[in-house]
Design a protein around this motif. Structure first.
Motif, PDB file in Angstrom:
ATOM      1  N   SER A 104       0.837  -1.197   0.000  1.00 47.37           N
ATOM      2  CA  SER A 104       0.000   0.000   0.000  1.00 47.37           C
ATOM      3  C   SER A 104       0.872   1.247   0.000  1.00 47.37           C
ATOM      4  N   GLU A 105       0.463   2.245  -0.791  1.00 44.32           N
ATOM      5  CA  GLU A 105       1.173   3.513  -0.811  1.00 44.32           C
ATOM      6  C   GLU A 105       0.801   4.389   0.382  1.00 44.32           C
ATOM      7  N   VAL A 106      -0.311   4.066   1.035  1.00 48.17           N
ATOM      8  CA  VAL A 106      -0.745   4.827   2.204  1.00 48.17           C
ATOM      9  C   VAL A 106      -0.095   4.225   3.449  1.00 48.17           C
ATOM     10  N   PRO A 107       0.687   4.985   4.207  1.00 44.47           N
ATOM     11  CA  PRO A 107       1.348   4.415   5.388  1.00 44.47           C
ATOM     12  C   PRO A 107       0.336   4.051   6.467  1.00 44.47           C
ATOM     13  N   PRO A 108       0.658   3.077   7.294  1.00 45.56           N
ATOM     14  CA  PRO A 108      -0.266   2.663   8.352  1.00 45.56           C
ATOM     15  C   PRO A 108      -0.362   3.713   9.456  1.00 45.56           C
ATOM     16  N   ARG A 109      -1.475   3.683  10.173  1.00 50.63           N
ATOM     17  CA  ARG A 109      -1.661   4.562  11.315  1.00 50.63           C
ATOM     18  C   ARG A 109      -0.921   3.995  12.522  1.00 50.63           C
ATOM     19  N   PHE A 224       7.695  -2.248   5.188  1.00 53.06           N
ATOM     20  CA  PHE A 224       7.043  -3.545   4.958  1.00 53.06           C
ATOM     21  C   PHE A 224       5.669  -3.341   4.340  1.00 53.06           C
ATOM     22  N   SER A 225       4.943  -2.337   4.821  1.00 50.37           N
ATOM     23  CA  SER A 225       3.606  -2.056   4.300  1.00 50.37           C
ATOM     24  C   SER A 225       3.659  -1.612   2.848  1.00 50.37           C
ATOM     25  N   ALA A 226       4.689  -0.845   2.491  1.00 48.38           N
ATOM     26  CA  ALA A 226       4.790  -0.345   1.123  1.00 48.38           C
ATOM     27  C   ALA A 226       5.279  -1.407   0.154  1.00 48.38           C
ATOM     28  N   GLU A 227       6.144  -2.313   0.597  1.00 49.16           N
ATOM     29  CA  GLU A 227       6.803  -3.244  -0.313  1.00 49.16           C
ATOM     30  C   GLU A 227       6.244  -4.654  -0.289  1.00 49.16           C
ATOM     31  N   VAL A 228       5.615  -5.054   0.804  1.00 49.62           N
ATOM     32  CA  VAL A 228       5.212  -6.460   0.933  1.00 49.62           C
ATOM     33  C   VAL A 228       3.694  -6.593   1.008  1.00 49.62           C
TER      34      VAL A 228
END
Length: 285
Positions: A104-109, A224-228
């Motif tokens: 995801s391109e949106v970072p986690p909260r 990790f959120s952006a790449e996996v």
């Protein structure tokens, strides 16, 4: 493929390769005798350039070259057009083995609850339930973070390079005495990552590691959120009202957890969790 095309382009500057001609002449009788000794002359090459013959030979063992020649019938002009189209296309970078289309391109909260550095759970919610491969990668990510802390990597008391005033660290005067005088920072224990639906959690005893470890973990999980696999949120501390810690877990309900849990999901019950699996340097598998 690109290298082969460029090599052929050098061989063919839009002109067939010309054969060298001898400046001296031989007598007609000598030439006739030589032709008789060598046998009949081969059929004419019909003007096919040398670089085309090279491509035709390579096509037998190279699928890319075979695809290049497909539909050209050996026509140099058609091959040149396809070569120019191939060379004009930018090379596609190889995909990383851990990349996944669910990133995801949106970072986690990021949310902090009650934090006890010696007895704390960290909770991670993913956008979708992870696959087995994605579980292994998250496990490896958390394990790498813990190993750095176990070896004393999160020690803000010794950050000489970071606080160096110079933009160039060449020949930096590193104060080795500060290593001995600084307080050592070591993590103590970290449990295996557990999964339930789209949630993951692990227990950590940070020992004497600095709060720098929190920033490093958050940075790693954002990557990790952006790449996996995309992450919805990261919660530091507290407990999940729908997923009790081992000390309070009276049943083995494994129902998936979905949807927005809101602000009231995480609470602190006060009981010390019973950690069943612990990592340590040199003994984890």
């Amino acid at each position: 493929m690109h290298a082969l095309l460029r090599r052929c382009s050098v061989l063919d500057p839009l002109q067939p390769v010309r054969r060298c001609r001898h400046k001296h002449r031989r007598s007609s009788s000598t030439a006739a005798a030589s032709r008789a000794a060598m046998g009949p002359e081969p059929p004419p090459s019909r003007g096919k350039p040398e670089w085309v013959r090279i491509l035709e030979e390579d096509a037998a063992v190279d699928e890319d070259v075979a695809d290049l020649l497909q539909g050209t019938d050996g026509d140099p002009d058609k091959i040149r057009v396809k070569m120019q189209q191939k060379l004009s296309q930018p090379a596609i970078a190889a995909q990383l083995p851990f990349q996944s289309p669910t990133g995801s391109e949106v970072p986690p909260r990021v949310t902090f609850r009650e934090v006890d550095v010696f007895d704390m759970w960290i909770w991670i919610e993913m956008l979708v339930p992870p696959s087995e491969r994605e579980r292994e990668l998250l496990q490896s990510t958390v394990r790498s973070w813990f190993v750095v802390g176990k070896l004393g990597g999160y020690n803000s008391a010794n950050m000489q390079v970071y606080y160096n005033n110079s933009d160039d660290n060449s020949y930096m005067d590193y104060d080795n005495s500060e290593i001995d005088s600084s307080y050592r920072s070591y993590m103590h224990e970290c449990s295996e990552v557990e999964f339930k639906g789209s949630w993951a959690r692990f227990h950590i005893d940070m020992g004497t590691a600095d709060e720098l470890a929190f920033d490093m973990l958050i940075n790693m999980l954002v990557g990790f959120s952006a790449e996996v696999v995309g992450l919805q949120q990261i919660v530091i501390g507290g407990e999940h009202e729908r997923w009790e810690t081992p000390a309070n877990d009276d049943d083995d309900d494994d129902d998936d957890i979905y949807g927005d849990e809101g602000e009231g999901v995480f609470e602190r019950h006060g009981q010390a969790p019973k950690v069943r699996a612990v990592w340590c340097v040199g003994c984890y598998s």
